[in-house]
Every structure is written in C-alpha cells, then in structure tokens.
Design an enzyme around this catalytic site. Structure first.
Site, mmCIF file in Angstrom:
data_model
loop_
_atom_site.group_PDB
_atom_site.id
_atom_site.type_symbol
_atom_site.label_atom_id
_atom_site.label_comp_id
_atom_site.label_asym_id
_atom_site.label_seq_id
_atom_site.Cartn_x
_atom_site.Cartn_y
_atom_site.Cartn_z
ATOM 1 N N ASN A 286 8.815 5.647 3.521
ATOM 2 C CA ASN A 286 7.985 5.750 4.718
ATOM 3 C C ASN A 286 8.906 5.992 5.915
ATOM 4 O O ASN A 286 10.134 5.916 5.802
ATOM 5 C CB ASN A 286 7.091 4.519 4.906
ATOM 6 C CG ASN A 286 7.878 3.225 5.065
ATOM 7 O OD1 ASN A 286 8.878 3.160 5.798
ATOM 8 N ND2 ASN A 286 7.435 2.168 4.394
ATOM 9 N N GLU B 127 11.454 3.193 6.697
ATOM 10 C CA GLU B 127 12.583 3.127 5.765
ATOM 11 C C GLU B 127 13.583 4.261 6.021
ATOM 12 O O GLU B 127 14.799 4.040 6.067
ATOM 13 C CB GLU B 127 12.074 3.196 4.323
ATOM 14 C CG GLU B 127 11.275 1.975 3.902
ATOM 15 C CD GLU B 127 10.480 2.174 2.627
ATOM 16 O OE1 GLU B 127 10.176 1.171 1.964
ATOM 17 O OE2 GLU B 127 10.139 3.332 2.297
ATOM 18 N N ASP C 166 2.850 3.119 -3.772
ATOM 19 C CA ASP C 166 2.846 3.247 -5.236
ATOM 20 C C ASP C 166 1.896 4.358 -5.672
ATOM 21 O O ASP C 166 2.196 5.129 -6.581
ATOM 22 C CB ASP C 166 2.417 1.933 -5.893
ATOM 23 C CG ASP C 166 3.357 0.780 -5.583
ATOM 24 O OD1 ASP C 166 4.574 1.042 -5.455
ATOM 25 O OD2 ASP C 166 2.892 -0.362 -5.476
#
Length: 338
Positions: A209, A212, A280
């Site tokens: 993301n 990050e 995920d």
C-alpha cells in the site's frame, strides 16, 4: 478499460485447473461480537455482552480462503503451534479446498499459533488482543521447508509470498524461494513487509500500500506523480515485471516496467465497512488471474473490483466469481461482444 466477457469466462474455467502455492505467516482471527449497554464499575471501560463468536483464517490463511472462494486449489506452507488455535487453523485450511497432502505445516512445540481476537460491539471494533511470539525459523527448519517447497512447486502455476513479518519468511528463505521460482519459471508475487522490502528481487509483482511503499522510501506518497516516481525507483532496485501500489480511497496504481506504462484505477468501494484483509484479496485475485494468462492491466482491474467488494463485508472476507462478474458489469468494466 474493459474486459471482454468471453475472456473473463475463459479465465473462470482455467481457475479450476491451476494450483497456487501460498507461503507465509498463518494467523487465526477470532471475533467476539456483542453489544454494549453499560460501563464497567471496575474501570471506565465498556462492558461487551458477547452474543456471537467466530473464527476465520487471517494472514496468509486469508489468501488461501480467497483462492478457494474463486475456485483455485491452494498449496500451503506455514507455521502453527501445537495448541487448540493451531488445530482450529488447520481445520479451517482443510475446509478451504486444501488437501492434507498440500498442507505443509511446521508445527512448533515452543511457539503458539498466532491468534488475534477482535472484540466488536454494534459494528464497532472495541479492541484487539494479540497472542503471538515472533521468532525466526532455524537454519535446519529452513532447509526442510525448502526441500518440500521444491517438490510442491512443480505442481503450481504461481507462488504468493504473504509476509506479515512474524518469523516464518526469513530473509534467506525469501531469497531461496524466489530463486527456485525463477529457476522453474513460475510466477511469484509478493504482499510485502517494510522490513524485507528490498529483498524481493526478480519477482513478477509486489503489492504494497502507499504507506508501506512510502515508508520503504522514506517519504510520503500522495499524488499520481509521486506514486509513479516511487514505482520506477522501486523497480530499478527490484526489477519486477510490474509494481502495484494500493492507495486506499484513491484506488490503485500499476506500473509495467518493460513498457514503462502506468494504469491508475479509481476505487470502486461503495461503502467501507472493514478493510481487514483487503490486501490479501488484491494479491490473491491478481495472481490467480495472471496465472490463467490474463494481461496485467485486466488482472489488476479485477483485483481492484474484488477489493471494493470485500471492504463492504465484516472481517477478512472473500469474493466469488459471481460477485466479480457482477461487480465488473455494474461498474461498466465488462464488454459484452455481439
């Protein structure tokens, strides 16, 4: 950007013919759901009257149940403890289209199964209680895992590294797994951790993301230009086929390194109820559809639509083929040939 309906249906058929190997940190998610009607006399905290309890797969386990939900068989590598939570986690994996032969679990006598308990009242998360010990694999454990990984890899179309930095994916294991995938010409995708960010070299795609990616580069990433610059900078160091940065309410951005092309896809979520596990879903759906031969841009579009669906559900939710097709159609992304 549109996906042809015949192409989508062909990919749906092919999903049932492939296996995807998931390697990473297994987590058991527990939910205690109830209501709050009073404040505790012992401390100024709400008293939650629990009316329902449920457990589900978290961490790399949520990747597995996302695969199962879209009709893909999974091969699972991970670590659990010899405890009640471990038994429950193993049972959930077996219930998600994973056979006992495709379940390669390191069962630790000294470490507990990672258990995250969320207490929810009136659709609000009151608190979360984590039970875990973060301890890296030993050299001997890594050797045994790699021997089994090399054997199972031959059966699979793609590999997902689901890294939650809980000790299973050590730096040396990460590098060895990627090297084996490249040797066998297998697709390898990564849901990264910042601490390992620049270890994931020579992969197909990484899906951080924007927080990050920004933390790994030491700066905030907000605008399209900043995202594009970051994608190029990261790609120069890791040489992936593509980079994907998910951007919350701004959707996602995808960079194809070989063609130097960018795709900025807006978010499609109508109502955000719970973002747990959305990442995920992104990497799972993307990897599965890429493994069927779908182009990068189309697979990314499907992963974005899928994430928009799961954030409207409680907990680490999943998406189905039917929901994907309906979502694409509703948003005008599905092209119906005459």
């Amino acid at each position: 950007m549109k996906i042809k309906k015949t192409s989508l249906r062909k990919s749906f058929e092919d999903l049932g013919k492939i296996k995807v190997l998931v390697i990473g940190d297994l987590i058991l998610d527990e939910y205690l759901i109830g209501s709050v009607e009073r404040i505790s006399p012992e401390a100024p905290v709400p008293v939650v009257w629990v009316r329902n309890e449920k457990q589900s797969l978290g961490g790399s386990g949520n990747v597995v149940q996302n695969l199962s939900s879209i009709g893909v068989s999974g091969v699972v590598f991970g670590r659990i403890g010899l405890d009640k939570a471990g038994d429950s986690l193993e049972g959930h994996l077996l219930a998600n289209s994973v056979t006992s032969q495709d379940l390669v679990l390191l069962k630790s006598k000294s470490l507990p199964t990672i258990l995250k308990t969320r207490i929810i009242a009136s659709h609000q998360q009151i608190c979360r209680v984590d039970r875990e010990e973060v301890v890296p694999l030993t050299i001997e454990e890594e050797k045994n895992i790699l021997l089994q990984f090399e054997t199972k890899l031959k059966e699979c179309a793609a590999v997902i590294l689901s890294d939650y930095d809980k000790g299973y994916l050590t730096p040396s294991l990460i590098q060895s797994v990627i090297a084996l995938c490249n040797r066998e010409n297998k697709i390898v995708t990564v849901d990264p951790q910042v601490s390992h960010f620049f270890l994931y070299k020579n992969i197909h795609i990484m899906t951080p993301n924007h927080h990050e990616a920004g933390k790994a580069l030491g700066r905030k990433l907000t605008s399209d230009l900043e995202i594009e610059t970051a994608c190029r900078e990261i790609s120069e160091k890791l040489t992936p086929d593509a980079m994907m940065i998910t951007r919350g309410e701004k959707g996602m951005s995808i960079y194809e390194r070989k063609t130097n092309s960018f795709y900025h896809i807006p978010t499609v979520a109508k109502e955000v109820f719970d973002v747990t596990g959305a990442g995920d879903t992104v990497i799972t759906t993307y990897t599965a559809f890429i493994a069927t031969g779908m182009p990068i841009a189309d697979a990314a579009l499907i992963s974005n639509v899928s994430a928009g669906i799961v954030v409207g559900k409680l907990g680490a939710a999943t998406v189905t083929q039917k929901e994907i097709e309906e979502g694409l159609k509703t948003l005008g992304y599905l092209e119906v040939e005459s």
